[in-house]
Write an enzyme that holds these catalytic residues in place. Sequence first.
Site, short mmCIF file in Angstrom:
data_model
loop_
_atom_site.label_atom_id
_atom_site.label_comp_id
_atom_site.label_asym_id
_atom_site.label_seq_id
_atom_site.Cartn_x
_atom_site.Cartn_y
_atom_site.Cartn_z
N ASP A 16 0.88 -1.18 0.00
CA ASP A 16 0.00 0.00 0.00
C ASP A 16 0.91 1.22 0.00
O ASP A 16 2.14 1.09 -0.16
CB ASP A 16 -0.94 -0.02 1.23
CG ASP A 16 -2.29 0.63 0.92
OD1 ASP A 16 -2.29 1.80 0.52
OD2 ASP A 16 -3.31 -0.05 1.06
N HIS A 20 -3.01 3.14 -4.57
CA HIS A 20 -2.40 2.67 -3.32
C HIS A 20 -0.96 2.19 -3.52
O HIS A 20 -0.51 1.26 -2.84
CB HIS A 20 -3.24 1.54 -2.70
CG HIS A 20 -4.51 2.02 -2.07
ND1 HIS A 20 -4.57 2.48 -0.78
CD2 HIS A 20 -5.77 2.15 -2.54
CE1 HIS A 20 -5.82 2.85 -0.49
NE2 HIS A 20 -6.56 2.66 -1.55
N GLU A 31 -9.98 2.48 -4.98
CA GLU A 31 -9.66 3.88 -4.72
C GLU A 31 -8.50 4.38 -5.60
O GLU A 31 -7.57 5.01 -5.11
CB GLU A 31 -9.33 4.06 -3.24
CG GLU A 31 -10.50 3.69 -2.35
CD GLU A 31 -10.18 3.68 -0.87
OE1 GLU A 31 -11.04 4.07 -0.08
OE2 GLU A 31 -9.05 3.27 -0.48
C1 ACM Z 1 -10.82 -0.72 0.82
O1 ACM Z 1 -11.29 -0.69 1.94
N1 ACM Z 1 -10.20 0.34 0.33
C2 ACM Z 1 -10.88 -1.90 -0.02
#
Ligand code: ACM
Length: 625
Positions: free
Chosen positions: A197, A271, A348
């Site tokens: 991440d 991410h 995201e």
């Molecule tokens: C998430 O909670 N961004 C998958």
Amino acid sequence: MKKLIFLLLLFSLATVYGQNPAIQLIPQPVEIQQSEGVFVLTKTSTIGFDSQESRKIAEMLSQKLNRSTGFSFKPQQDKAGSIQFNLNKAPVAQIGKEGYTLVSSSKGVVITANKPAGLFYGMQTLLQLLPEEIESKTPITITWSVPSVKITDYPRFGWRGIMLDVSRNFFTKEEVKLYIDQIARYKYNTFHWHLTDDNGWRIEIKSLPRLTEVGAWRVPRFGQFGQRAEPKKGEAATVGGFYTQADIKEIIQYAQDRNVTIVPEIDVPGHSMSAIAAYPELSCTKDPDTKVNPGSSFSEWYNDGTFKMLIDNTLNPSDEKVYEFLDKVFTEMAVLFPNPYIHVGGDECYKGFWTKDPGCQALMKKMNMTHPEELQAYFMKRVEGILKAKGKKLIGWDEILEGGIGPEATVMSWRGIKGGIEAAKLGHDVVMTPTTFAYLDYQQGEQTIEPPIYSNLRLSKCYSYETVPEGVDAKYILGGQGNLWTEQVVTLHHAEYMTWPRGWALAEDFWSPKESKNWANFVLRVEKQFERAEIEGVNYSPAIYDAIINVRGKEGEMTLEMDSEVPGLDIFYTIDGAMPNIYSIKYSNPFKLPSGPITVRVITYRNGKQIGHLVTLRPEDLKKR
Ligand code: ACM
């Protein structure tokens, strides 16, 4: 005769639903019949196994029993152990690959299954049938009795998962093993390992050494995640860590021994700041000063659900170098991880840098794309191709549906249940893990006392979860999963606190027949697990004992309503500034709060003993509710 049948039915229902206080298991088995009598484990008892495949389970049980009983069991290949593990020669269809039967009587305990997985789960049930002192790490002298029962048990779903985010905070190899052991004991069979991440890359990729030389380390910061200071120029990145491939092999073996499949996640194309810190050329902006993020604020979130990244954390979908990079990553992972699934994130992903990038614009034009979402779909299809070439299956967060994805992709529904419904209707396999029922990072009790994070999710809500959404063909729902993101979780004990007891509710949602749900009975069983956890040294949240305070009406006309998740607690409160206790007002019915700058203090008691935390709601807190 009718009366007798009725009584028998009542008895079997009572036992099926676990109302017998002597037997308190989580997750609730499919069928339990209790009879008179107990088996007592003594130093002369024996542990037997029928084959090499069942040997491992017998040895695991012996080690555990030897530790807490002080006896010295050595399992024998035998047919008549006092505790006997047998594999069916001809599989019994009812119990499938993971089910088992457990029959105990004064003579001993026989656990039978089609596969070692079933024996492992039968062993877990046996441990919960024994006194809670069995969790002791040092020898204890008590009577080790097992009630006489006949249990037939098998799971409702084949995917029973927990996700641990090891990027936001690094957990060591030993901590990961402990966590896997804890979830396996409640019959979870999938460990989703969120390995990358913005805040750290945790898996060694030998052909891309900077991923862990640079990407695994961030500058030291403390305090609320998302509000911390940015890295300073030249500041040393000293906090973090990663798993070597040898560590990963060891963890995979450890998990396999516990019937746990590991689903590793590389979260792309968003991410990805830790990968970009190591290889800035993978992003559109190619900023050589990109750092692994230490929990600073680098995004803006808007009320309509859209967002903006202020620092580029996204891989460039138009650059072939990105696919060469991912090919190297997945080549090494495909060799390491024996299971078919690799999770590729997809959540995201901010497209703002893509829309300004000439390479992305050229690709859109060439491919006749009109929306940047189509770039993500293009990226995911390329990734799917890479995985397929290595014999792996793609699973991703529900954003992978946007712009389309191959029919074989499995979708993890997290933004509520709608992604799961849509995916199942399109014929994708689905794992249900909605924020609204399964996010273990959310606060689990009173928001003014629990560590702050995005939202709230109480145990009762987790327990009320029905994994198959209405109107969806159940055959597409592989199962469900709880997700523990660790922005605010620094230690394993805090990870435990966030996981238990909610992980017990989800374990039951994913394993037990939905007809067996009964909140009051579940609470009794949760309290039994609390006792076990205390002996074992596993942390849990006692938030279910805290008062729930709802406020209706506006300032000057507020009505306060109080409750607790655990039935039957006594709630005491003050509105005069005093600390509440048994001499304060005992709550019975909703009441009108006089107007004025009042602070409400509330506490819960059971049997005259304080059991919940003190909740203090100042005038500004009351106004906000
Ligand atoms: C998430 O909670 N961004 C998958």
